[in-house]
Design an enzyme around this catalytic site. Structure first.
Site, short mmCIF file in Angstrom:
data_model
loop_
_atom_site.label_atom_id
_atom_site.label_comp_id
_atom_site.label_asym_id
_atom_site.label_seq_id
_atom_site.Cartn_x
_atom_site.Cartn_y
_atom_site.Cartn_z
N ASN A 191 49.34 39.61 43.76
CA ASN A 191 48.69 38.70 43.83
C ASN A 191 48.84 38.04 45.22
OD1 ASN A 191 47.90 35.72 43.79
ND2 ASN A 191 47.61 35.67 41.56
N HIS B 68 48.88 32.86 47.40
CA HIS B 68 49.67 32.18 48.19
C HIS B 68 49.87 32.28 49.45
CE1 HIS B 68 50.55 29.87 44.65
NE2 HIS B 68 50.95 30.92 43.79
N HIS C 84 42.71 35.04 42.56
CA HIS C 84 42.33 34.03 41.62
C HIS C 84 41.33 32.99 42.39
CE1 HIS C 84 42.94 30.67 38.13
NE2 HIS C 84 41.78 30.87 38.64
N ARG D 30 39.43 30.11 42.28
CA ARG D 30 39.41 28.89 41.61
C ARG D 30 38.18 27.94 41.92
NH1 ARG D 30 44.96 27.77 39.33
NH2 ARG D 30 43.95 25.82 38.49
N ARG E 159 41.17 25.95 46.17
CA ARG E 159 42.19 25.45 46.88
C ARG E 159 42.83 26.65 47.63
NH1 ARG E 159 46.19 24.29 41.88
NH2 ARG E 159 44.29 23.28 40.95
N GLU F 247 46.14 40.19 29.28
CA GLU F 247 47.35 40.14 30.04
C GLU F 247 48.24 39.05 29.49
OE1 GLU F 247 46.82 39.32 34.25
OE2 GLU F 247 48.71 38.04 34.32
N HIS G 269 52.75 36.52 35.34
CA HIS G 269 52.98 35.08 35.58
C HIS G 269 54.59 34.63 35.54
CE1 HIS G 269 52.41 30.99 36.21
NE2 HIS G 269 51.14 31.03 36.15
N1 PXP Z 1 48.64 36.44 36.14
C1 PXP Z 1 47.83 35.18 36.05
C2 PXP Z 1 46.69 35.37 34.96
C3 PXP Z 1 48.06 34.10 36.92
O1 PXP Z 1 47.14 33.09 36.84
C4 PXP Z 1 49.13 34.28 37.86
C5 PXP Z 1 49.17 33.13 38.95
O2 PXP Z 1 48.01 33.11 39.64
C6 PXP Z 1 49.71 35.10 38.06
C7 PXP Z 1 49.40 36.67 36.82
C8 PXP Z 1 50.83 35.54 39.12
O3 PXP Z 1 51.67 34.91 38.73
P1 PXP Z 1 52.82 34.45 39.78
O4 PXP Z 1 52.28 33.91 41.16
O5 PXP Z 1 53.92 33.44 39.24
O6 PXP Z 1 53.68 35.97 39.88
#
Ligand code: PXP
Length: 241
Positions: free
Chosen positions: A7, A10, A43, A45, A49, A151, A191
């Site tokens: 992901n 960030h 994601h 949003r 953001r 998930e 997550h």
């Molecule tokens: N899965 C989902 C559904 C999420 O919302 C997120 C955060 O965007 C992640 C995985 C990844 O989580 P993390 O950034 O804490 O590794």
């Protein structure tokens, strides 16, 4: 064999702090692929953001692996996702005031809505996933929506304050994984997973994908720090009075 899907939200969070064009999440996605990631997740949003619509379009064009799109079940996101045609969509609950996704999607009692939301994606050949807590009733409901994947939310495990609490959350997730597999759902996890807590799943079989962002981007910032400072310091030292 389970695979890592990275992901890159960030990277965009850092970019948006200056509303400029660096660091570019698309470049980060390329580097993730070159390092072995089997897919990239963003994601988009509602409040934009971090990831922007253009990032999604560019990722779809340039990725050599798979684009996964996390999104809220809204009509705006549905039309963007159907236009983009990612490899997979994952529906998540979304609140404007949250820092990150806080919990799993409520599926119980919303099966009909979710099923009709997912239908056009199935018709378009896009894989579908629901982000949910490791709760057997939510998993049963998820199966009734026709989603292909779930998930399972690992955030409560990741945030556990002590060993006992962490083990309890881990057991819940492991039971959830088995239950989902009995329901013929494919299972991803994600997550809050990091370089320490990921080991909790080393013996769990049948996981398709680990979705990980924050810990990887955090490590990348620090492991890249020495090189970045050396490069700038070298430039400044080369200046002559
Ligand atoms: N899965 C989902 C559904 C999420 O919302 C997120 C955060 O965007 C992640 C995985 C990844 O989580 P993390 O950034 O804490 O590794």
């Amino acid at each position: 064999m389970p695979v890592l899907v990275v992901n890159v939200d960030h990277v965009a969070t850092i970019r948006q702090a200056r509303m400029g064009n660096e660091p570019d999440p698309v470049t980060a996605a390329h580097l993730a692929e070159m390092a072995g990631a089997m897919g990239v997740i963003v994601h988009l949003r509602e409040d934009r953001r971090h990831i922007q619509d253009r990032d999604v379009e560019m990722l779809k064009d340039v990725l050599k692996t798979n684009l996964h799109l996390e999104m809220a079940a809204t009509s705006e996101m549905k039309s963007i996702a159907l236009k983009t045609c990612p490899y997979m969509i994952c529906l998540v609950p979304e609140k404007r005031e949250e820092l990150t996704t806080e919990g799993g999607l409520e599926c119980l009692g919303r099966e009909d809505f979710l099923q009709s939301f997912l239908d056009p994606f199935h018709q378009a050949g896009i894989r579908t996933s629901l982000f949910i807590d490791a709760d057997r009733y939510q998993l049963d409901a998820a199966a009734r929506t026709g989603a292909e994947y779930v998930e399972i939310h690992t955030g409560h495990y990741a945030e556990a304050k002590n060993y006992k609490e962490r083990q309890k959350e881990l057991e819940k997730i492991i039971a959830g994984v088995s239950h989902a597999q009995e329901l013929n759902l494919k299972v991803n996890l994600g997550h809050g997973l990091n370089y320490q807590n990921i080991f909790g799943f080393s013996k769990v079989r049948g996981i398709m994908e680990y979705s990980i962002g924050h810990s990887i981007i955090s490590r990348a910032v620090l492991t890249g720090m020495t090189e970045a400072v050396q490069a700038m310091s070298g430039i400044i030292r080369s200046f002559v009075d």
